[in-house]
Design a protein around this motif. Structure first.
Motif, PDB file in Angstrom:
ATOM      1  N   SER A  25       0.854  -1.186   0.000  1.00 43.03           N
ATOM      2  CA  SER A  25       0.000   0.000   0.000  1.00 43.03           C
ATOM      3  C   SER A  25       0.888   1.233   0.000  1.00 43.03           C
ATOM      4  CB  SER A  25      -0.934   0.016   1.216  1.00 43.03           C
ATOM      5  OG  SER A  25      -0.177   0.120   2.416  1.00 43.03           O
ATOM      6  N   PHE A  26       0.272   2.385  -0.203  1.00 45.68           N
ATOM      7  CA  PHE A  26       0.979   3.660  -0.216  1.00 45.68           C
ATOM      8  C   PHE A  26       0.340   4.594   0.809  1.00 45.68           C
ATOM      9  CE2 PHE A  26       1.644   1.919  -4.410  1.00 45.68           C
ATOM     10  CZ  PHE A  26       2.944   2.278  -4.742  1.00 45.68           C
ATOM     11  N   THR A  27       1.122   5.552   1.279  1.00 44.91           N
ATOM     12  CA  THR A  27       0.545   6.671   2.015  1.00 44.91           C
ATOM     13  C   THR A  27       0.378   7.821   1.033  1.00 44.91           C
ATOM     14  OG1 THR A  27       2.750   7.392   2.714  1.00 44.91           O
ATOM     15  CG2 THR A  27       1.526   5.984   4.226  1.00 44.91           C
ATOM     16  N   LEU A  28      -0.775   8.481   1.098  1.00 40.02           N
ATOM     17  CA  LEU A  28      -1.160   9.439   0.064  1.00 40.02           C
ATOM     18  C   LEU A  28      -1.323  10.858   0.593  1.00 40.02           C
ATOM     19  CD1 LEU A  28      -3.790   7.176  -1.768  1.00 40.02           C
ATOM     20  CD2 LEU A  28      -1.370   7.515  -2.343  1.00 40.02           C
ATOM     21  N   GLY A  29      -0.540  11.209   1.597  1.00 38.25           N
ATOM     22  CA  GLY A  29      -0.606  12.569   2.133  1.00 38.25           C
ATOM     23  C   GLY A  29      -1.409  12.631   3.415  1.00 38.25           C
ATOM     24  N   GLY A  30      -1.262  13.719   4.139  1.00 36.21           N
ATOM     25  CA  GLY A  30      -1.940  13.882   5.421  1.00 36.21           C
ATOM     26  C   GLY A  30      -3.409  14.227   5.267  1.00 36.21           C
ATOM     27  N   TYR A  31      -4.250  13.639   6.128  1.00 36.63           N
ATOM     28  CA  TYR A  31      -5.680  13.963   6.068  1.00 36.63           C
ATOM     29  C   TYR A  31      -6.056  15.123   6.987  1.00 36.63           C
ATOM     30  CZ  TYR A  31      -5.926  10.885  10.239  1.00 36.63           C
ATOM     31  OH  TYR A  31      -5.738  10.293  11.465  1.00 36.63           O
ATOM     32  N   GLY A  71      -4.367   6.351   3.654  1.00 37.07           N
ATOM     33  CA  GLY A  71      -3.863   5.082   3.172  1.00 37.07           C
ATOM     34  C   GLY A  71      -4.503   4.689   1.854  1.00 37.07           C
ATOM     35  N   SER A  72      -3.737   4.036   1.001  1.00 36.92           N
ATOM     36  CA  SER A  72      -4.273   3.537  -0.261  1.00 36.92           C
ATOM     37  C   SER A  72      -4.941   2.176  -0.040  1.00 36.92           C
ATOM     38  CB  SER A  72      -3.163   3.399  -1.304  1.00 36.92           C
ATOM     39  OG  SER A  72      -2.378   2.240  -1.037  1.00 36.92           O
TER      40      SER A  72
END
Length: 238
Positions: free
Chosen positions: A96-102, A181-182
């Motif tokens: 999986s990837f992390t896609l930036g802060g929420y 998270g992706s």
């Protein structure tokens, strides 16, 4: 177009070359390898932008996105703006990837982002997945390696370029950090076609933004794509 322009590329590198002609290995750390992929991708992205009439801007390491592509009218008014982030991970049983802060620009549209969030029309992810090679053998001044004598720390690179909301999942990434998270897959090639829970909405980006802007609330209420689809807060995005 990116995949077409790089169809014959070998994404491996030997290391970095010093002025004496010695080649030094790059570190196996994911952040270092991510920088390599970003650097190799940059001229391709700039070529695509130039051919399409866009201007490319870069952000610093803590600012979203890695590349901003904008086209403006003669008066300087932005007509269309694209966010492109480069993401990297290594192949494993569950990827999986992390896609930036929420809790950044989704909550405050000018926080940790190059331009106001609302000025971006599209958000894309350029992703790289690689297999790890064994660590390089350390050396001293009596055994300095030359060109071709150091193996690349990665191999079998798989890449994809997707709209961000299409691969976004329902759970945060990176343990306790506040990162989007992706989706997770077992096969690197699946990221080229997988459709995450927000891709099934007609207004997927808007549904994704609402969910992740309110993640501390929704994470305890929504545990599956079906629950997301059935939740009344997301009915208008279907």
């Amino acid at each position: 177009m990116f995949l077409e322009l790089t169809a014959t590329w070998d994404w491996r590198v030997h290391g970095f070359l010093d002025y004496q002609g010695y080649v030094h290995p790059i570190d196996t750390d994911t952040k270092v390898i991510s920088t390599v992929f970003e650097r190799l991708s940059s001229p391709v992205i700039r070529t695509i932008a130039k051919r399409s009439g866009y201007v490319v801007e870069l952000a610093n390491q803590t600012t979203y996105p890695d590349f901003t592509l904008s086209v403006s009218d003669p008066a300087g008014q932005v007509l269309h703006r694209i966010a492109l982030d480069v993401k990297t991970t290594y192949a494993s049983n569950r990827m999986s990837f992390t896609l930036g802060g929420y809790n950044s620009f989704l909550v405050r549209p000018t926080k940790n982002i190059l331009h106001h969030y609302d000025t971006y029309s599209e958000h894309w992810v350029l992703g790289f997945i690689y297999a790890q090679n064994p660590a390089f053998r350390e050396y001293d001044l009596d055994s300095m390696p030359g060109n071709g004598e150091i193996a690349c720390p990665y191999r079998d690179v798989t890449l994809f370029i997707r709209r961000k909301h299409e691969i976004t999942g329902l759970r945060a990434g990176s343990g306790n950090t506040k990162n989007i998270g992706s989706v997770m897959t077992r096969n690197p090639a699946e990221f080229q076609t997988v459709m995450g829970p927000f891709s099934h909405f007609s207004r997927g980006k808007q549904a994704c933004d609402r969910y992740w802007a309110g993640y501390p609330h929704y994470c305890g209420l929504i545990g599956s794509p079906q629950e997301l689809h059935d939740h009344p807060d997301f009915a208008s995005y279907i």
